[in-house]
Design a protein around this motif. Structure first.
Motif, PDB file in Angstrom:
ATOM      1  N   ALA A   2       0.840  -1.204   0.000  1.00  0.00           N
ATOM      2  CA  ALA A   2       0.000   0.000   0.000  1.00  0.00           C
ATOM      3  C   ALA A   2       0.871   1.250   0.000  1.00  0.00           C
ATOM      4  CB  ALA A   2      -0.925  -0.012   1.216  1.00  0.00           C
ATOM      5  N   GLY A   3       1.942   1.215   0.768  1.00  0.00           N
ATOM      6  CA  GLY A   3       2.844   2.354   0.829  1.00  0.00           C
ATOM      7  C   GLY A   3       3.520   2.637  -0.496  1.00  0.00           C
ATOM      8  N   ALA A   4       3.810   1.579  -1.274  1.00  0.00           N
ATOM      9  CA  ALA A   4       4.457   1.775  -2.575  1.00  0.00           C
ATOM     10  C   ALA A   4       3.586   2.613  -3.497  1.00  0.00           C
ATOM     11  CB  ALA A   4       4.759   0.420  -3.212  1.00  0.00           C
ATOM     12  N   PHE A   5       2.287   2.343  -3.493  1.00  0.00           N
ATOM     13  CA  PHE A   5       1.388   3.125  -4.336  1.00  0.00           C
ATOM     14  C   PHE A   5       1.234   4.554  -3.803  1.00  0.00           C
ATOM     15  CE2 PHE A   5       0.259  -1.153  -5.672  1.00  0.00           C
ATOM     16  CZ  PHE A   5       0.154  -0.989  -7.046  1.00  0.00           C
ATOM     17  N   ILE A   6       1.265   4.696  -2.490  1.00  0.00           N
ATOM     18  CA  ILE A   6       1.212   6.044  -1.916  1.00  0.00           C
ATOM     19  C   ILE A   6       2.430   6.850  -2.339  1.00  0.00           C
ATOM     20  CG2 ILE A   6       1.306   7.344   0.246  1.00  0.00           C
ATOM     21  CD1 ILE A   6      -0.358   5.091   1.513  1.00  0.00           C
ATOM     22  N   ILE A  41       4.576 -13.911 -13.421  1.00  0.00           N
ATOM     23  CA  ILE A  41       5.991 -13.669 -13.708  1.00  0.00           C
ATOM     24  C   ILE A  41       6.527 -12.562 -12.818  1.00  0.00           C
ATOM     25  CG2 ILE A  41       7.579 -12.787 -15.458  1.00  0.00           C
ATOM     26  CD1 ILE A  41       5.919 -14.227 -17.561  1.00  0.00           C
ATOM     27  N   ALA A  42       5.721 -11.509 -12.632  1.00  0.00           N
ATOM     28  CA  ALA A  42       6.146 -10.389 -11.793  1.00  0.00           C
ATOM     29  C   ALA A  42       6.382 -10.834 -10.358  1.00  0.00           C
ATOM     30  CB  ALA A  42       5.093  -9.282 -11.842  1.00  0.00           C
ATOM     31  N   ILE A  43       5.472 -11.647  -9.828  1.00  0.00           N
ATOM     32  CA  ILE A  43       5.558 -12.065  -8.424  1.00  0.00           C
ATOM     33  C   ILE A  43       6.666 -13.085  -8.205  1.00  0.00           C
ATOM     34  CG2 ILE A  43       4.302 -13.178  -6.534  1.00  0.00           C
ATOM     35  CD1 ILE A  43       1.726 -12.033  -7.766  1.00  0.00           C
ATOM     36  N   LEU A  44       6.794 -14.031  -9.135  1.00  0.00           N
ATOM     37  CA  LEU A  44       7.721 -15.147  -8.936  1.00  0.00           C
ATOM     38  C   LEU A  44       9.128 -14.887  -9.477  1.00  0.00           C
ATOM     39  CD1 LEU A  44       5.314 -18.094  -9.865  1.00  0.00           C
ATOM     40  CD2 LEU A  44       5.941 -17.291  -7.571  1.00  0.00           C
ATOM     41  N   ALA A  68      11.236  -7.950  -2.112  1.00  0.00           N
ATOM     42  CA  ALA A  68      11.038  -8.818  -3.279  1.00  0.00           C
ATOM     43  C   ALA A  68       9.557  -9.021  -3.574  1.00  0.00           C
ATOM     44  CB  ALA A  68      11.729 -10.159  -3.057  1.00  0.00           C
ATOM     45  N   LEU A  69       8.773  -9.313  -2.554  1.00  0.00           N
ATOM     46  CA  LEU A  69       7.345  -9.548  -2.768  1.00  0.00           C
ATOM     47  C   LEU A  69       6.593  -8.242  -3.010  1.00  0.00           C
ATOM     48  CD1 LEU A  69       6.412 -12.464  -0.341  1.00  0.00           C
ATOM     49  CD2 LEU A  69       6.717 -12.502  -2.815  1.00  0.00           C
ATOM     50  N   ILE A  70       6.990  -7.177  -2.336  1.00  0.00           N
ATOM     51  CA  ILE A  70       6.339  -5.883  -2.589  1.00  0.00           C
ATOM     52  C   ILE A  70       6.582  -5.457  -4.033  1.00  0.00           C
ATOM     53  CG2 ILE A  70       6.377  -3.425  -2.032  1.00  0.00           C
ATOM     54  CD1 ILE A  70       6.948  -4.213   0.864  1.00  0.00           C
ATOM     55  N   HIS A  71       7.805  -5.592  -4.489  1.00  0.00           N
ATOM     56  CA  HIS A  71       8.155  -5.245  -5.867  1.00  0.00           C
ATOM     57  C   HIS A  71       7.334  -6.080  -6.849  1.00  0.00           C
ATOM     58  CE1 HIS A  71      11.681  -4.382  -8.870  1.00  0.00           C
ATOM     59  NE2 HIS A  71      10.509  -4.427  -9.493  1.00  0.00           N
ATOM     60  N   GLY A  72       7.308  -7.393  -6.627  1.00  0.00           N
ATOM     61  CA  GLY A  72       6.565  -8.269  -7.526  1.00  0.00           C
ATOM     62  C   GLY A  72       5.078  -7.988  -7.517  1.00  0.00           C
ATOM     63  N   CYS A  73       4.505  -7.808  -6.343  1.00  0.00           N
ATOM     64  CA  CYS A  73       3.062  -7.550  -6.235  1.00  0.00           C
ATOM     65  C   CYS A  73       2.706  -6.175  -6.795  1.00  0.00           C
ATOM     66  CB  CYS A  73       2.615  -7.661  -4.777  1.00  0.00           C
ATOM     67  SG  CYS A  73       2.653  -9.346  -4.128  1.00  0.00           S
ATOM     68  N   VAL A  77      -0.039  -5.682  -9.730  1.00  0.00           N
ATOM     69  CA  VAL A  77      -1.212  -4.800  -9.665  1.00  0.00           C
ATOM     70  C   VAL A  77      -1.242  -3.854 -10.864  1.00  0.00           C
ATOM     71  CG1 VAL A  77      -2.330  -2.958  -8.341  1.00  0.00           C
ATOM     72  CG2 VAL A  77      -1.386  -4.947  -7.154  1.00  0.00           C
ATOM     73  N   VAL A  78      -0.078  -3.364 -11.259  1.00  0.00           N
ATOM     74  CA  VAL A  78       0.002  -2.493 -12.444  1.00  0.00           C
ATOM     75  C   VAL A  78      -0.443  -3.261 -13.684  1.00  0.00           C
ATOM     76  CG1 VAL A  78       1.575  -1.230 -13.965  1.00  0.00           C
ATOM     77  CG2 VAL A  78       1.781  -1.012 -11.482  1.00  0.00           C
ATOM     78  N   TYR A  79      -0.009  -4.523 -13.816  1.00  0.00           N
ATOM     79  CA  TYR A  79      -0.423  -5.346 -14.959  1.00  0.00           C
ATOM     80  C   TYR A  79      -1.934  -5.582 -14.942  1.00  0.00           C
ATOM     81  CZ  TYR A  79       4.471  -6.481 -15.975  1.00  0.00           C
ATOM     82  OH  TYR A  79       5.799  -6.412 -16.309  1.00  0.00           O
ATOM     83  N   LEU A  80      -2.463  -5.884 -13.772  1.00  0.00           N
ATOM     84  CA  LEU A  80      -3.893  -6.136 -13.669  1.00  0.00           C
ATOM     85  C   LEU A  80      -4.692  -4.892 -14.038  1.00  0.00           C
ATOM     86  CD1 LEU A  80      -6.256  -7.960 -12.913  1.00  0.00           C
ATOM     87  CD2 LEU A  80      -5.947  -7.257 -10.525  1.00  0.00           C
ATOM     88  N   SER A  81      -4.228  -3.747 -13.575  1.00  0.00           N
ATOM     89  CA  SER A  81      -4.900  -2.489 -13.892  1.00  0.00           C
ATOM     90  C   SER A  81      -4.900  -2.237 -15.394  1.00  0.00           C
ATOM     91  CB  SER A  81      -4.210  -1.336 -13.155  1.00  0.00           C
ATOM     92  OG  SER A  81      -4.753  -0.098 -13.541  1.00  0.00           O
TER      93      SER A  81
END
Length: 257
Positions: A109-113, A156-159, A238-243, A247-251
């Protein structure tokens, strides 16, 4: 041999560390790009023309061979072999805890903020005369013609992407800089390296827009580097970056599908 040693001795130790980290960062990109070209050649030679297969194979090549592969190679060369205890300590690898989950959820959440705040500031100040607009990441721009590829990119982004890039840029580059500099300098230096290596994927006609996009990467690099230091675990960035990427891909998929 003695002359090369004397030359190395005249270069300040901290400068050598910075040069090493830049070489690792760009070396990871070049290695990954070379692996990508090789895999693409093999895929096309086998007669596979599906965009999804190409994206999966190239992503595996870039992240496993490029960023992740070079990071592990550096650790092996540095210790003249794989030193498990040193690797775990250097990269800050440990068993995850419930607190790590909290770091990841709140950190995402902080990354998007951070990104929204950065773009709001740039749009308000508009230092480059672009109206706050930046260049689009080359992979996102390409996938907009085939939106289903955004769904392929999520796992791919997450893993791969998140873990691979964080292994190199936070795990190796930031940790190595942290051995030579105070943490308050190591974090921004690693973020600058992280931003610089993204220049090829944001190249465009408007230099101001390129700088805006690199500023986004720099902001995220500072944020992820700070979380890496505070959490003491490579798993967190690592997981924050991937997630974040997922989320950007999903959007984008929901927008262009």
């Amino acid at each position: 041999m003695s002359s090369s040693r004397s030359i190395a001795g005249t270069v300040p130790a901290r400068l050598r560390v910075v040069v090493l980290c830049l070489a690792l960062a760009f070396g990871g990109w070049l290695t990954g790009y070379a692996a990508t070209l090789g895999v693409q050649g093999q895929v096309f030679a086998l007669g596979y023309e599906a965009e999804a297969i190409t994206q999966i194979s190239t992503s595996v090549a870039f992240n496993v061979v490029g960023t992740g592969g070079l990071a592990l190679t550096y650790l092996i060369v540095r210790r003249n072999g794989f030193d498990r205890d040193f690797t775990r300590a250097f990269l800050r690898l440990r068993n995850p805890t419930i607190w790590d989950l909290a770091w990841i959820v709140l950190g995402l959440a902080g990354a998007f903020i951070v990104v929204v705040g950065y773009h709001s500031l740039v749009e308000y100040v508009d230092p480059f005369g672009t109206g706050g607009e930046g260049e689009t990441h080359s992979s996102i721009e390409q996938n907009r013609n085939h939106p289903v590829l955004f769904l392929v990119g999520i796992p791919i982004a997450i893993l791969l992407t998140g873990p691979g890039e964080e292994l190199l840029y936070r795990g190796v580059v930031q940790s190595r800089l942290g051995e030579a500099f105070p943490t308050l300098l190591a974090v921004p230096l690693s973020a600058l390296v992280f931003a610089a290596v993204h220049l090829p994927v944001y190249m465009g006609e408007e230099f101001g827009a390129v700088l805006v996009s690199l500023g986004t990467v720099l902001s995220l690099g500072l944020y992820l580097g700070t979380l890496y230091e505070l959490s003491g675990s490579l798993l967190v960035p690592a997981l924050i970056h991937g997630c974040y990427n997922a989320v950007v891909y999903l959007s984008n998929y929901l927008t262009y599908a």
